[in-house]
Motif scaffolding. Sequence first.
Motif, PDB file in Angstrom:
ATOM      1  N   HIS A 116      -2.781 -12.456 -15.256  1.00  0.00           N
ATOM      2  CA  HIS A 116      -4.017 -13.143 -14.883  1.00  0.00           C
ATOM      3  C   HIS A 116      -4.638 -12.499 -13.638  1.00  0.00           C
ATOM      4  N   SER A 117      -5.955 -12.512 -13.575  1.00  0.00           N
ATOM      5  CA  SER A 117      -6.629 -11.987 -12.383  1.00  0.00           C
ATOM      6  C   SER A 117      -6.459 -12.935 -11.206  1.00  0.00           C
ATOM      7  N   GLY A 118      -6.479 -14.231 -11.474  1.00  0.00           N
ATOM      8  CA  GLY A 118      -6.273 -15.220 -10.428  1.00  0.00           C
ATOM      9  C   GLY A 118      -7.493 -15.412  -9.536  1.00  0.00           C
ATOM     10  N   GLU A 119      -7.406 -16.411  -8.692  1.00  0.00           N
ATOM     11  CA  GLU A 119      -8.428 -16.688  -7.685  1.00  0.00           C
ATOM     12  C   GLU A 119      -7.784 -17.536  -6.603  1.00  0.00           C
ATOM     13  N   ALA A 120      -7.699 -16.996  -5.414  1.00  0.00           N
ATOM     14  CA  ALA A 120      -6.963 -17.641  -4.330  1.00  0.00           C
ATOM     15  C   ALA A 120      -7.405 -19.084  -4.131  1.00  0.00           C
ATOM     16  N   GLY A 121      -6.422 -19.985  -4.038  1.00  0.00           N
ATOM     17  CA  GLY A 121      -6.692 -21.377  -3.750  1.00  0.00           C
ATOM     18  C   GLY A 121      -7.214 -22.198  -4.901  1.00  0.00           C
ATOM     19  N   THR A 122      -7.084 -21.707  -6.126  1.00  0.00           N
ATOM     20  CA  THR A 122      -7.583 -22.418  -7.297  1.00  0.00           C
ATOM     21  C   THR A 122      -6.478 -22.528  -8.350  1.00  0.00           C
ATOM     22  N   PRO A 123      -6.695 -23.366  -9.396  1.00  0.00           N
ATOM     23  CA  PRO A 123      -5.711 -23.448 -10.486  1.00  0.00           C
ATOM     24  C   PRO A 123      -5.481 -22.103 -11.186  1.00  0.00           C
ATOM     25  N   ARG A 160       1.002  -2.118  -2.633  1.00  0.00           N
ATOM     26  CA  ARG A 160       1.043  -1.624  -1.255  1.00  0.00           C
ATOM     27  C   ARG A 160      -0.356  -1.268  -0.769  1.00  0.00           C
ATOM     28  N   THR A 161      -0.475  -1.020   0.526  1.00  0.00           N
ATOM     29  CA  THR A 161      -1.780  -0.639   1.081  1.00  0.00           C
ATOM     30  C   THR A 161      -2.275   0.658   0.461  1.00  0.00           C
ATOM     31  N   LEU A 162      -1.378   1.490  -0.013  1.00  0.00           N
ATOM     32  CA  LEU A 162      -1.768   2.728  -0.684  1.00  0.00           C
ATOM     33  C   LEU A 162      -2.499   2.462  -1.998  1.00  0.00           C
ATOM     34  N   ASP A 163      -2.358   1.259  -2.525  1.00  0.00           N
ATOM     35  CA  ASP A 163      -2.867   0.952  -3.859  1.00  0.00           C
ATOM     36  C   ASP A 163      -4.281   0.402  -3.871  1.00  0.00           C
ATOM     37  N   ILE A 164      -4.863   0.156  -2.706  1.00  0.00           N
ATOM     38  CA  ILE A 164      -6.237  -0.344  -2.638  1.00  0.00           C
ATOM     39  C   ILE A 164      -6.971   0.392  -1.524  1.00  0.00           C
ATOM     40  N   LYS A 165      -8.127   0.958  -1.861  1.00  0.00           N
ATOM     41  CA  LYS A 165      -8.862   1.749  -0.864  1.00  0.00           C
ATOM     42  C   LYS A 165      -9.252   0.884   0.335  1.00  0.00           C
ATOM     43  N   ASN A 166      -9.855  -0.265   0.069  1.00  0.00           N
ATOM     44  CA  ASN A 166     -10.306  -1.146   1.141  1.00  0.00           C
ATOM     45  C   ASN A 166      -9.342  -2.312   1.284  1.00  0.00           C
ATOM     46  N   TRP A 167      -8.094  -2.015   1.609  1.00  0.00           N
ATOM     47  CA  TRP A 167      -7.076  -3.073   1.589  1.00  0.00           C
ATOM     48  C   TRP A 167      -7.277  -4.094   2.708  1.00  0.00           C
ATOM     49  N   LYS A 168      -7.786  -3.662   3.856  1.00  0.00           N
ATOM     50  CA  LYS A 168      -7.965  -4.599   4.968  1.00  0.00           C
ATOM     51  C   LYS A 168      -8.951  -5.712   4.619  1.00  0.00           C
ATOM     52  N   GLY A 169      -9.933  -5.396   3.787  1.00  0.00           N
ATOM     53  CA  GLY A 169     -10.920  -6.398   3.410  1.00  0.00           C
ATOM     54  C   GLY A 169     -10.500  -7.269   2.247  1.00  0.00           C
ATOM     55  N   ASN A 170      -9.274  -7.065   1.753  1.00  0.00           N
ATOM     56  CA  ASN A 170      -8.841  -7.787   0.549  1.00  0.00           C
ATOM     57  C   ASN A 170      -7.530  -8.541   0.718  1.00  0.00           C
ATOM     58  N   VAL A 171      -7.054  -8.685   1.940  1.00  0.00           N
ATOM     59  CA  VAL A 171      -5.747  -9.315   2.146  1.00  0.00           C
ATOM     60  C   VAL A 171      -5.743 -10.802   1.825  1.00  0.00           C
ATOM     61  N   LYS A 172      -6.921 -11.415   1.711  1.00  0.00           N
ATOM     62  CA  LYS A 172      -6.992 -12.830   1.360  1.00  0.00           C
ATOM     63  C   LYS A 172      -7.548 -13.050  -0.040  1.00  0.00           C
ATOM     64  N   ARG A 173      -7.655 -11.967  -0.805  1.00  0.00           N
ATOM     65  CA  ARG A 173      -8.196 -12.049  -2.167  1.00  0.00           C
ATOM     66  C   ARG A 173      -7.084 -11.897  -3.197  1.00  0.00           C
ATOM     67  N   ALA A 174      -7.254 -12.581  -4.333  1.00  0.00           N
ATOM     68  CA  ALA A 174      -6.312 -12.411  -5.435  1.00  0.00           C
ATOM     69  C   ALA A 174      -6.241 -10.942  -5.814  1.00  0.00           C
ATOM     70  N   ASN A 231     -17.495   6.688  -5.342  1.00  0.00           N
ATOM     71  CA  ASN A 231     -16.837   6.897  -4.049  1.00  0.00           C
ATOM     72  C   ASN A 231     -15.318   6.778  -4.141  1.00  0.00           C
ATOM     73  N   ASP A 232     -14.810   6.518  -5.331  1.00  0.00           N
ATOM     74  CA  ASP A 232     -13.385   6.303  -5.572  1.00  0.00           C
ATOM     75  C   ASP A 232     -12.828   5.190  -4.685  1.00  0.00           C
ATOM     76  N   THR A 233     -13.615   4.122  -4.552  1.00  0.00           N
ATOM     77  CA  THR A 233     -13.159   2.933  -3.833  1.00  0.00           C
ATOM     78  C   THR A 233     -12.525   2.006  -4.860  1.00  0.00           C
ATOM     79  N   GLY A 234     -11.280   2.298  -5.191  1.00  0.00           N
ATOM     80  CA  GLY A 234     -10.649   1.615  -6.313  1.00  0.00           C
ATOM     81  C   GLY A 234      -9.390   0.860  -5.961  1.00  0.00           C
ATOM     82  N   TRP A 235      -8.784   0.319  -7.004  1.00  0.00           N
ATOM     83  CA  TRP A 235      -7.516  -0.408  -6.938  1.00  0.00           C
ATOM     84  C   TRP A 235      -6.551   0.232  -7.936  1.00  0.00           C
TER      85      TRP A 235
END
Length: 277
Positions: A116-123, A160-174, A231-235
């Motif tokens: 599942h993709s999920g969504e933080a704080g939801t069912p 890991r942080t290596l797995d997301i280009k913009n990891w700092k902006g996604n630490v609270k995201r599913a 820009n290869d800003t991927g996951w």
Amino acid sequence: MATPLRIASVNVNGIRAAYRNGMGAWLDARGVDILALQEVRAETEHVTELLGDEWSVLHDAATAKGRAGVALASRGAATIHRVELGAPDFDSAGRWLEADFEVGGRIVTVVSAYVHSGEAGTPKQVEKYKFLDAMQARLPELAAHNELSVVMGDLNVGHRTLDIKNWKGNVKRAGFLPEERAYFDRILGAERDADYNAGAGLGWVDLGRRAAGEVDGPYTWWSARGQAFDNDTGWRIDYQLATPALAASVTSYTVDRAASYSERWSDHAPVVVDYSI
């Protein structure tokens, strides 16, 4: 003498749309022996019609039509397959498909998985954790069932942080929540472990990280927003996780990233691994 085996996995984001946009040409040219698909979003007859008579198809559709769906297509028929995951009251339909294939006199167990993709704080996030719990419980059983096993697909977590280009902006995201990443620590070992990805945790091996080493990416999914792909800003959320015995047989690992945005036929790139069985 060893038998070569090429396994590809990809979230097609709707197989009918993928074929309209060029998936067939990629598949015809790639020499794949076993193909794992996620987010099929079609009926079984659609899958078999698109792939053609040369493929033997196993497909597990989601309970809700037009959602999720996983499939395994192979040049030779599977000897056995299973779709149940977790407790009887947990609906894993369209998200977990196991099959055993005979390759060079050995049995190789392949799983197509769509977390599942999920969504933080939801069912939705609760359902994601239920699936990850069930997957974590199943992995030791799989390894005991067959030392040549691989779980692949869109697992919807960047470990890991290596797995997301913009990891700092996604630490609270599913997809990059600490609780989600902890599952992968338990499966592969934590980054701090001396034997991370080589026997720590439940002993499974992340073939992508082993092949790439300690570098960013290679990413497998890009948002449609902005110029993420250009820009290869991927996951990196698409994996092939193998038992140590099967991991030892790997000869090649590739992410088939499209040459340009216009040439993509899915928002995910295929992960293609060559094994020698």
